[in-house]
Design a protein around this motif. Structure first.
Motif, PDB file in Angstrom:
ATOM      1  N   ASP A 125       0.797  -1.220   0.000  1.00  0.00           N
ATOM      2  CA  ASP A 125       0.000   0.000   0.000  1.00  0.00           C
ATOM      3  C   ASP A 125       0.834   1.276   0.000  1.00  0.00           C
ATOM      4  O   ASP A 125       0.269   2.358  -0.082  1.00  0.00           O
ATOM      5  N   SER A 126       2.150   1.150   0.152  1.00  0.00           N
ATOM      6  CA  SER A 126       2.944   2.368   0.291  1.00  0.00           C
ATOM      7  C   SER A 126       4.396   2.114  -0.097  1.00  0.00           C
ATOM      8  O   SER A 126       4.843   0.970  -0.181  1.00  0.00           O
ATOM      9  N   PHE A 127       5.118   3.215  -0.306  1.00  0.00           N
ATOM     10  CA  PHE A 127       6.551   3.124  -0.576  1.00  0.00           C
ATOM     11  C   PHE A 127       7.275   2.530   0.629  1.00  0.00           C
ATOM     12  O   PHE A 127       8.216   1.770   0.469  1.00  0.00           O
ATOM     13  N   GLY A 128       6.813   2.868   1.833  1.00  0.00           N
ATOM     14  CA  GLY A 128       7.426   2.337   3.047  1.00  0.00           C
ATOM     15  C   GLY A 128       7.297   0.828   3.130  1.00  0.00           C
ATOM     16  O   GLY A 128       8.240   0.130   3.526  1.00  0.00           O
ATOM     17  N   GLU A 129       6.139   0.289   2.761  1.00  0.00           N
ATOM     18  CA  GLU A 129       5.965  -1.169   2.763  1.00  0.00           C
ATOM     19  C   GLU A 129       6.859  -1.820   1.714  1.00  0.00           C
ATOM     20  O   GLU A 129       7.427  -2.882   1.960  1.00  0.00           O
ATOM     21  N   LEU A 130       6.993  -1.192   0.560  1.00  0.00           N
ATOM     22  CA  LEU A 130       7.883  -1.717  -0.476  1.00  0.00           C
ATOM     23  C   LEU A 130       9.306  -1.814   0.066  1.00  0.00           C
ATOM     24  O   LEU A 130       9.970  -2.844  -0.078  1.00  0.00           O
ATOM     25  N   GLU A 131       9.780  -0.775   0.695  1.00  0.00           N
ATOM     26  CA  GLU A 131      11.145  -0.764   1.219  1.00  0.00           C
ATOM     27  C   GLU A 131      11.320  -1.802   2.334  1.00  0.00           C
ATOM     28  O   GLU A 131      12.321  -2.524   2.363  1.00  0.00           O
ATOM     29  N   LYS A 132      10.350  -1.892   3.233  1.00  0.00           N
ATOM     30  CA  LYS A 132      10.427  -2.861   4.322  1.00  0.00           C
ATOM     31  C   LYS A 132      10.453  -4.285   3.763  1.00  0.00           C
ATOM     32  O   LYS A 132      11.285  -5.104   4.155  1.00  0.00           O
ATOM     33  N   LEU A 133       9.547  -4.577   2.838  1.00  0.00           N
ATOM     34  CA  LEU A 133       9.491  -5.906   2.235  1.00  0.00           C
ATOM     35  C   LEU A 133      10.747  -6.180   1.418  1.00  0.00           C
ATOM     36  O   LEU A 133      11.310  -7.282   1.473  1.00  0.00           O
ATOM     37  N   GLY A 134      11.227  -5.184   0.705  1.00  0.00           N
ATOM     38  CA  GLY A 134      12.441  -5.344  -0.092  1.00  0.00           C
ATOM     39  C   GLY A 134      13.661  -5.655   0.756  1.00  0.00           C
ATOM     40  O   GLY A 134      14.468  -6.531   0.406  1.00  0.00           O
ATOM     41  N   ARG A 135      13.816  -4.947   1.863  1.00  0.00           N
ATOM     42  CA  ARG A 135      14.950  -5.213   2.758  1.00  0.00           C
ATOM     43  C   ARG A 135      14.874  -6.625   3.335  1.00  0.00           C
ATOM     44  O   ARG A 135      15.873  -7.346   3.384  1.00  0.00           O
ATOM     45  N   LEU A 136      13.684  -7.024   3.779  1.00  0.00           N
ATOM     46  CA  LEU A 136      13.523  -8.356   4.380  1.00  0.00           C
ATOM     47  C   LEU A 136      13.771  -9.469   3.364  1.00  0.00           C
ATOM     48  O   LEU A 136      14.476 -10.434   3.667  1.00  0.00           O
ATOM     49  N   THR A 137      13.183  -9.344   2.180  1.00  0.00           N
ATOM     50  CA  THR A 137      13.369 -10.404   1.179  1.00  0.00           C
ATOM     51  C   THR A 137      14.825 -10.504   0.758  1.00  0.00           C
ATOM     52  O   THR A 137      15.334 -11.607   0.550  1.00  0.00           O
ATOM     53  N   SER A 138      15.496  -9.376   0.654  1.00  0.00           N
ATOM     54  CA  SER A 138      16.921  -9.390   0.276  1.00  0.00           C
ATOM     55  C   SER A 138      17.765 -10.029   1.374  1.00  0.00           C
ATOM     56  O   SER A 138      18.648 -10.835   1.091  1.00  0.00           O
TER      57      SER A 138
END
Length: 182
Positions: A125-138
């Motif tokens: 839903d947000s740029f913040g969620e994208l970044e959080k999910l991106g950091r975790l998946t990486s």
């Protein structure tokens, strides 16, 4: 409520409901498997011819009773969950196609969800969620399917849910930076 249900039911179902009422204290739940199955089949058939790859999802917020959840999963529906509690219910029901739409995704929630990455799509839903999910998946080297809620509301900069269509291109470019988000 029981009497209202009995008045609307067929004579056979009415007799069954009234029989249950005479044996058990009220209120209690009555699960009409046949009616639910017919409703699901009717809904799915409405789309089958026009959209052969159509997939339906049952939102747990409608009714999360374990018997209902298990039944809709057995009928082949995926589950739309809005919290980690609902996500855990979906896992317990044996669901293998989960849409995770929680608006308040914590890092701990996402770690739990990523342990089931092969059966979940995380909606962002947000740029913040994208970044959080991106950091975790990486960090975890875990691939996860993701969706993006898009909004076209132009009544201001802040939106409770979704990426404004105006910002979609920027969001998409940022998403490409995270190789583990599909």
């Amino acid at each position: 409520a029981t009497w209202s249900a009995a008045r609307c039911a067929s004579p056979k179902k009415k007799k069954g409901i009234l029989n249950l009422v005479s044996k058990h204290r009220t209120p209690f739940y009555v699960f009409d498997e046949e009616a639910l199955g017919n409703s699901i089949d009717s809904f799915l058939n409405a789309f089958k011819n026009e959209l052969p790859s159509f997939k339906a999802y049952y939102a747990l917020k409608i009714n999360h009773h374990p018997l209902i959840v298990k039944y809709v999963v057995e009928k082949g529906l995926g589950l739309d969950v809005g919290s980690i509690r609902e996500f855990n219910m979906a896992i317990e029901a044996g669901c293998n196609d989960i849409l995770y739409f929680s608006p308040g995704k914590t890092s701990e929630d996402l770690k739990r969800v990523l342990r089931h990455s092969s059966i979940v799509t995380v909606n962002m839903d947000s740029f913040g969620e994208l970044e959080k999910l991106g950091r975790l998946t990486s960090r975890l080297k875990t691939v996860v399917k993701a969706g993006i809620r898009v909004t076209t509301d132009s009544s201001g900069d802040w939106k409770k849910f979704g990426i404004n269509l105006i910002n979609f291109k920027t969001f998409w470019k940022k998403a490409k930076r995270y190789p583990f988000i599909d």
